[in-house]
Write a protein that holds these residues in place. Structure first.
Motif, short mmCIF file in Angstrom:
data_model
loop_
_atom_site.label_atom_id
_atom_site.label_comp_id
_atom_site.label_asym_id
_atom_site.label_seq_id
_atom_site.Cartn_x
_atom_site.Cartn_y
_atom_site.Cartn_z
N LYS A 235 1.33 -1.26 0.19
CA LYS A 235 -0.25 0.46 -0.23
C LYS A 235 1.03 1.45 0.30
O LYS A 235 0.31 1.96 -0.52
CB LYS A 235 -1.28 -0.17 1.29
CG LYS A 235 -2.52 -1.00 1.21
CD LYS A 235 -2.78 -0.67 2.30
CE LYS A 235 -3.96 -1.82 2.09
NZ LYS A 235 -4.66 -2.25 3.33
N VAL A 236 2.50 1.73 0.63
CA VAL A 236 2.95 2.72 0.90
C VAL A 236 3.03 2.87 -0.69
O VAL A 236 2.96 3.89 -1.23
CB VAL A 236 4.13 1.99 1.80
CG1 VAL A 236 4.62 3.19 1.83
CG2 VAL A 236 3.44 1.91 3.17
N MET A 237 4.28 1.22 -0.74
CA MET A 237 4.34 1.36 -2.95
C MET A 237 3.35 2.54 -3.66
O MET A 237 3.65 3.29 -4.74
CB MET A 237 5.11 0.73 -3.07
CG MET A 237 6.07 0.16 -2.40
SD MET A 237 7.99 0.42 -2.28
CE MET A 237 7.93 0.43 -4.13
N HIS A 238 2.01 2.12 -3.45
CA HIS A 238 1.36 2.68 -4.45
C HIS A 238 1.15 3.51 -4.16
O HIS A 238 0.37 4.22 -5.08
CB HIS A 238 -0.03 1.28 -4.53
CG HIS A 238 -0.06 0.05 -5.53
ND1 HIS A 238 0.28 0.02 -6.49
CD2 HIS A 238 0.49 -1.04 -4.58
CE1 HIS A 238 0.90 -0.75 -7.12
NE2 HIS A 238 0.49 -1.97 -6.32
N ARG A 239 0.86 4.15 -3.11
CA ARG A 239 0.52 5.33 -2.31
C ARG A 239 2.29 6.81 -3.39
O ARG A 239 1.52 7.95 -2.93
CB ARG A 239 0.84 5.98 -0.95
CG ARG A 239 -0.75 5.17 -0.55
CD ARG A 239 -1.19 6.19 0.49
NE ARG A 239 0.63 6.33 1.76
CZ ARG A 239 0.52 5.69 2.80
NH1 ARG A 239 -0.66 4.13 2.87
NH2 ARG A 239 1.30 5.03 3.58
N ILE A 240 3.31 6.52 -2.89
CA ILE A 240 4.07 7.59 -3.32
C ILE A 240 5.10 6.89 -4.80
O ILE A 240 5.56 7.91 -4.99
CB ILE A 240 5.16 6.78 -2.10
CG1 ILE A 240 6.17 5.44 -2.37
CG2 ILE A 240 4.91 6.99 -1.21
CD1 ILE A 240 7.34 5.68 -2.58
#
Length: 149
Positions: free
Chosen positions: A111-116
């Protein structure tokens, strides 16, 4: 770079084993079984890898981790590296030059990767641990995919 493995850091660190240890390279800081198994998978496949830490962000193997810490992406936002800082590191460390992102992480890190990542369709996403129900399941899956390569 063709492939880049994103490796989770983990709670267990060198300072839990040797408290007197000073600052260390990121490649030596994390001592948990999952981290070591992910790092080993990347090394065996000659994939460059980077650690994703909730405190320090993207850590290349020879980046310095100054001291012990206990922070996860489930912690309050004020204790976690910001998405804007992560995005900046993604650019400045030239991680954005990869073609394929191999996520050796759980759902929180994904989720973090897809946000950034501002242009997620620019990359091929490989998620070999997707659907795993915990660290035990992840370790089992890593054993399976390591023996296939």
């Amino acid at each position: 770079m063709e492939n880049l493995c994103i490796v989770p850091c983990g709670k267990k660190k060198i300072w839990d084993i040797k408290p007197q240890t000073g600052a260390v390279y990121a490649k030596d800081a994390y001592q948990g079984t999952l981290h070591k198994k992910c790092q080993s998978f990347a090394d065996k496949n000659n994939y460059p890898w980077v650690i994703l830490s909730a405190k320090h962000g993207f850590l290349l193997p020879f980046d310095i981790v100054p001291e012990n810490y206990d922070t996860g992406f489930h912690f309050p936002k004020r204790e976690v590296i910001s998405d804007s800082d992560l995005h900046s590191q993604w650019q400045t460390k030239k991680l954005n030059e990869t073609k394929s992102i191999i996520l050796l992480t759980g759902q929180k890190h994904e989720k973090v990767m897809h946000r950034i990542i501002k242009n997620p369709h620019h990359y091929t996403w490989v998620t070999p641990l997707k659907g795993c129900r915990g660290i035990g399941d992840m370790l089992h899956r890593l054993n399976e995919i390591t023996t296939k390569h």
